[in-house]
Design a protein around this motif. Structure first.
Motif, PDB file in Angstrom:
ATOM      1  N   ARG A 149      -7.260   1.506 -11.700  1.00  0.00           N
ATOM      2  CA  ARG A 149      -7.592   0.213 -11.108  1.00  0.00           C
ATOM      3  C   ARG A 149      -8.670  -0.525 -11.904  1.00  0.00           C
ATOM      4  O   ARG A 149      -8.533  -1.710 -12.206  1.00  0.00           O
ATOM      5  N   ALA A 150      -9.740   0.154 -12.226  1.00  0.00           N
ATOM      6  CA  ALA A 150     -10.840  -0.494 -12.948  1.00  0.00           C
ATOM      7  C   ALA A 150     -10.359  -1.043 -14.283  1.00  0.00           C
ATOM      8  O   ALA A 150     -10.699  -2.168 -14.673  1.00  0.00           O
ATOM      9  N   ALA A 151      -9.546  -0.258 -14.985  1.00  0.00           N
ATOM     10  CA  ALA A 151      -9.026  -0.709 -16.282  1.00  0.00           C
ATOM     11  C   ALA A 151      -8.148  -1.936 -16.114  1.00  0.00           C
ATOM     12  O   ALA A 151      -8.242  -2.896 -16.890  1.00  0.00           O
ATOM     13  N   ALA A 152      -7.283  -1.925 -15.096  1.00  0.00           N
ATOM     14  CA  ALA A 152      -6.378  -3.057 -14.872  1.00  0.00           C
ATOM     15  C   ALA A 152      -7.157  -4.335 -14.578  1.00  0.00           C
ATOM     16  O   ALA A 152      -6.851  -5.403 -15.125  1.00  0.00           O
ATOM     17  N   LEU A 153      -8.162  -4.251 -13.721  1.00  0.00           N
ATOM     18  CA  LEU A 153      -8.930  -5.444 -13.365  1.00  0.00           C
ATOM     19  C   LEU A 153      -9.706  -5.983 -14.562  1.00  0.00           C
ATOM     20  O   LEU A 153      -9.782  -7.196 -14.776  1.00  0.00           O
ATOM     21  N   LYS A 154     -10.280  -5.084 -15.352  1.00  0.00           N
ATOM     22  CA  LYS A 154     -11.014  -5.518 -16.541  1.00  0.00           C
ATOM     23  C   LYS A 154     -10.089  -6.204 -17.534  1.00  0.00           C
ATOM     24  O   LYS A 154     -10.407  -7.268 -18.085  1.00  0.00           O
TER      25      LYS A 154
ATOM     26  N   LEU B 273       5.381 -11.119  -3.057  1.00  0.00           N
ATOM     27  CA  LEU B 273       4.437 -12.136  -3.508  1.00  0.00           C
ATOM     28  C   LEU B 273       5.203 -13.219  -4.260  1.00  0.00           C
ATOM     29  O   LEU B 273       5.560 -13.040  -5.421  1.00  0.00           O
ATOM     30  N   PRO B 274       5.500 -14.346  -3.610  1.00  0.00           N
ATOM     31  CA  PRO B 274       6.255 -15.410  -4.290  1.00  0.00           C
ATOM     32  C   PRO B 274       5.359 -16.234  -5.217  1.00  0.00           C
ATOM     33  O   PRO B 274       4.219 -16.559  -4.874  1.00  0.00           O
ATOM     34  N   VAL B 275       5.867 -16.536  -6.395  1.00  0.00           N
ATOM     35  CA  VAL B 275       5.163 -17.379  -7.365  1.00  0.00           C
ATOM     36  C   VAL B 275       6.070 -18.559  -7.691  1.00  0.00           C
ATOM     37  O   VAL B 275       7.171 -18.379  -8.189  1.00  0.00           O
ATOM     38  N   LYS B 276       5.621 -19.742  -7.391  1.00  0.00           N
ATOM     39  CA  LYS B 276       6.413 -20.950  -7.671  1.00  0.00           C
ATOM     40  C   LYS B 276       5.503 -22.024  -8.253  1.00  0.00           C
ATOM     41  O   LYS B 276       4.391 -22.211  -7.765  1.00  0.00           O
ATOM     42  N   PRO B 277       5.963 -22.745  -9.283  1.00  0.00           N
ATOM     43  CA  PRO B 277       7.226 -22.519 -10.007  1.00  0.00           C
ATOM     44  C   PRO B 277       7.112 -21.317 -10.930  1.00  0.00           C
ATOM     45  O   PRO B 277       6.064 -20.671 -11.001  1.00  0.00           O
ATOM     46  N   ASN B 278       8.172 -21.038 -11.652  1.00  0.00           N
ATOM     47  CA  ASN B 278       8.171 -19.926 -12.592  1.00  0.00           C
ATOM     48  C   ASN B 278       7.086 -20.109 -13.646  1.00  0.00           C
ATOM     49  O   ASN B 278       6.946 -21.169 -14.234  1.00  0.00           O
ATOM     50  N   HIS B 279       6.278 -19.045 -13.859  1.00  0.00           N
ATOM     51  CA  HIS B 279       5.221 -19.073 -14.871  1.00  0.00           C
ATOM     52  C   HIS B 279       5.523 -18.135 -16.030  1.00  0.00           C
ATOM     53  O   HIS B 279       5.117 -18.390 -17.152  1.00  0.00           O
ATOM     54  N   GLY B 280       6.186 -17.028 -15.744  1.00  0.00           N
ATOM     55  CA  GLY B 280       6.437 -16.042 -16.783  1.00  0.00           C
ATOM     56  C   GLY B 280       6.012 -14.661 -16.323  1.00  0.00           C
ATOM     57  O   GLY B 280       5.232 -14.510 -15.380  1.00  0.00           O
TER      58      GLY B 280
ATOM     59  N   GLY C 294       0.289  -9.709  -9.375  1.00  0.00           N
ATOM     60  CA  GLY C 294       0.530  -8.447  -8.694  1.00  0.00           C
ATOM     61  C   GLY C 294      -0.641  -7.491  -8.803  1.00  0.00           C
ATOM     62  O   GLY C 294      -1.005  -6.810  -7.838  1.00  0.00           O
ATOM     63  N   VAL C 295      -1.250  -7.444  -9.976  1.00  0.00           N
ATOM     64  CA  VAL C 295      -2.423  -6.573 -10.183  1.00  0.00           C
ATOM     65  C   VAL C 295      -3.559  -6.989  -9.266  1.00  0.00           C
ATOM     66  O   VAL C 295      -4.185  -6.156  -8.586  1.00  0.00           O
ATOM     67  N   PHE C 296      -3.847  -8.273  -9.220  1.00  0.00           N
ATOM     68  CA  PHE C 296      -4.962  -8.754  -8.399  1.00  0.00           C
ATOM     69  C   PHE C 296      -4.689  -8.628  -6.901  1.00  0.00           C
ATOM     70  O   PHE C 296      -5.624  -8.595  -6.086  1.00  0.00           O
ATOM     71  N   ALA C 297      -3.409  -8.538  -6.521  1.00  0.00           N
ATOM     72  CA  ALA C 297      -3.062  -8.389  -5.105  1.00  0.00           C
ATOM     73  C   ALA C 297      -3.015  -6.926  -4.677  1.00  0.00           C
ATOM     74  O   ALA C 297      -2.906  -6.631  -3.486  1.00  0.00           O
ATOM     75  N   SER C 298      -3.119  -6.013  -5.618  1.00  0.00           N
ATOM     76  CA  SER C 298      -3.005  -4.586  -5.311  1.00  0.00           C
ATOM     77  C   SER C 298      -4.350  -4.008  -4.895  1.00  0.00           C
ATOM     78  O   SER C 298      -5.404  -4.596  -5.149  1.00  0.00           O
ATOM     79  N   ASN C 299      -4.306  -2.842  -4.262  1.00  0.00           N
ATOM     80  CA  ASN C 299      -5.558  -2.191  -3.862  1.00  0.00           C
ATOM     81  C   ASN C 299      -5.559  -0.688  -4.133  1.00  0.00           C
ATOM     82  O   ASN C 299      -6.423   0.030  -3.653  1.00  0.00           O
ATOM     83  N   GLY C 300      -4.578  -0.214  -4.881  1.00  0.00           N
ATOM     84  CA  GLY C 300      -4.514   1.219  -5.174  1.00  0.00           C
ATOM     85  C   GLY C 300      -5.413   1.621  -6.324  1.00  0.00           C
ATOM     86  O   GLY C 300      -5.818   0.790  -7.136  1.00  0.00           O
TER      87      GLY C 300
ATOM     88  N   SER D 121       2.611   4.673  -0.546  1.00  0.00           N
ATOM     89  CA  SER D 121       2.158   3.830  -1.654  1.00  0.00           C
ATOM     90  C   SER D 121       2.531   2.369  -1.417  1.00  0.00           C
ATOM     91  O   SER D 121       3.719   2.031  -1.413  1.00  0.00           O
ATOM     92  N   PRO D 122       1.551   1.517  -1.208  1.00  0.00           N
ATOM     93  CA  PRO D 122       1.845   0.082  -1.066  1.00  0.00           C
ATOM     94  C   PRO D 122       2.579  -0.435  -2.296  1.00  0.00           C
ATOM     95  O   PRO D 122       2.232  -0.080  -3.424  1.00  0.00           O
ATOM     96  N   GLN D 123       3.592  -1.260  -2.084  1.00  0.00           N
ATOM     97  CA  GLN D 123       4.398  -1.755  -3.183  1.00  0.00           C
ATOM     98  C   GLN D 123       4.469  -3.271  -3.116  1.00  0.00           C
ATOM     99  O   GLN D 123       4.669  -3.844  -2.049  1.00  0.00           O
ATOM    100  N   ILE D 124       4.281  -3.887  -4.282  1.00  0.00           N
ATOM    101  CA  ILE D 124       4.283  -5.345  -4.368  1.00  0.00           C
ATOM    102  C   ILE D 124       5.434  -5.786  -5.259  1.00  0.00           C
ATOM    103  O   ILE D 124       5.565  -5.323  -6.393  1.00  0.00           O
ATOM    104  N   VAL D 125       6.261  -6.657  -4.729  1.00  0.00           N
ATOM    105  CA  VAL D 125       7.339  -7.253  -5.516  1.00  0.00           C
ATOM    106  C   VAL D 125       6.954  -8.704  -5.776  1.00  0.00           C
ATOM    107  O   VAL D 125       6.824  -9.498  -4.838  1.00  0.00           O
ATOM    108  N   VAL D 126       6.737  -9.053  -7.036  1.00  0.00           N
ATOM    109  CA  VAL D 126       6.367 -10.421  -7.393  1.00  0.00           C
ATOM    110  C   VAL D 126       7.633 -11.176  -7.771  1.00  0.00           C
ATOM    111  O   VAL D 126       8.349 -10.777  -8.693  1.00  0.00           O
ATOM    112  N   ASP D 127       7.905 -12.240  -7.051  1.00  0.00           N
ATOM    113  CA  ASP D 127       9.079 -13.072  -7.310  1.00  0.00           C
ATOM    114  C   ASP D 127       8.631 -14.307  -8.076  1.00  0.00           C
ATOM    115  O   ASP D 127       8.026 -15.218  -7.519  1.00  0.00           O
TER     116      ASP D 127
END
Length: 233
Positions: free
Chosen positions: A155-160, A47-54, A62-68, A14-20
């Protein structure tokens, strides 16, 4: 505690994404070190996010970077026991269900016994605000725990849903479920095992800010500034 999430019986498949989200400590270094120790370098993506957004913004990225086909949202503090995931998957496999959320509502009476009185008052006030927000946006919800950081999406629900999200901080959970309701995406709720982690408790200031975000949601959805669109995925 991140090991509890990264290391499970399906870690390697299972691909795993850690959003920082703009952390100022050694979160990324520690995450990569853990992944290397567990032999998960090939399935882990930071997946680094700078500056902090929330948190809302971080989860959206993270959702948009996923493919599962299934996308799990889980807090890095592992406050929710990852071993509860199969129960969420069972519900998600039911016909018509698009999102399954973890619920701590069954633990509420126990937690109130050890919670400061002012925090209990604020909790009930927040629950009222959530119910009011759903009603004000022409939706009602039987869901008892909108804020648990353990949610499983098809996946479809998350993207929508996340294509329609505007809030970037803590109240995004509520907006997520309102948008799902407006898109006629069925949401199920499953009890999970959860424990409070030091440093992860929301401040009074944070609760007030969430209240302001809920008010913003009511206004923007009712005057048409935030329109929910059913995109093709």
């Amino acid at each position: 505690r991140l090991v509890a999430i990264l290391w499970n019986d399906r870690s390697r498949a299972s691909p795993q994404i850690v959003v920082d989200d703009g952390s100022t400590d050694d979160s990324i270094v520690a995450t990569l070190r853990i992944a290397a120790a567990l032999g998960l370098e090939d399935v882990l993506k930071v997946l680094p996010v700078k500056p902090n957004h929330g948190k809302g913004y971080a989860v959206k990225q993270g959702v948009f970077a996923s493919n599962g086909e299934y996308i799990l949202m889980a807090d890095a503090d592992a406050a929710t026991d990852i071993r509860g995931l199969p129960a969420l998957e069972t519900q998600l496999a039911r016909r018509g269900i698009g999102i399954v959320i973890g619920s701590r509502a069954h633990m509420e009476q126990e937690s109130q016994a050890s919670r400061a009185a002012h925090r209990t008052v604020l909790m009930h006030l927040f629950h009222f605000c959530v119910a009011f927000t759903f009603a004000a946006t022409d939706k009602h919800t039987p869901l008892q725990d909108t804020q648990c950081g353990f949610k499983l999406f098809k996946r479809a629900a998350a993207l929508k849903v996340f294509s329609n999200i505007h809030l970037e901080r803590w109240a995004f959970d509520v907006e997520t479920l309102i948008v799902a309701s407006k898109l006629n995406i069925d949401v199920a709720e499953v009890q999970v095992k959860w424990e409070e982690i030091d440093g992860s408790k929301m401040s009074v200031k944070g609760m007030v800010r969430m209240g302001m975000e809920l008010l913003l949601t009511c206004i923007c959805m009712n005057v048409g500034l935030w329109q929910v669109r059913d995109i093709a995925v």
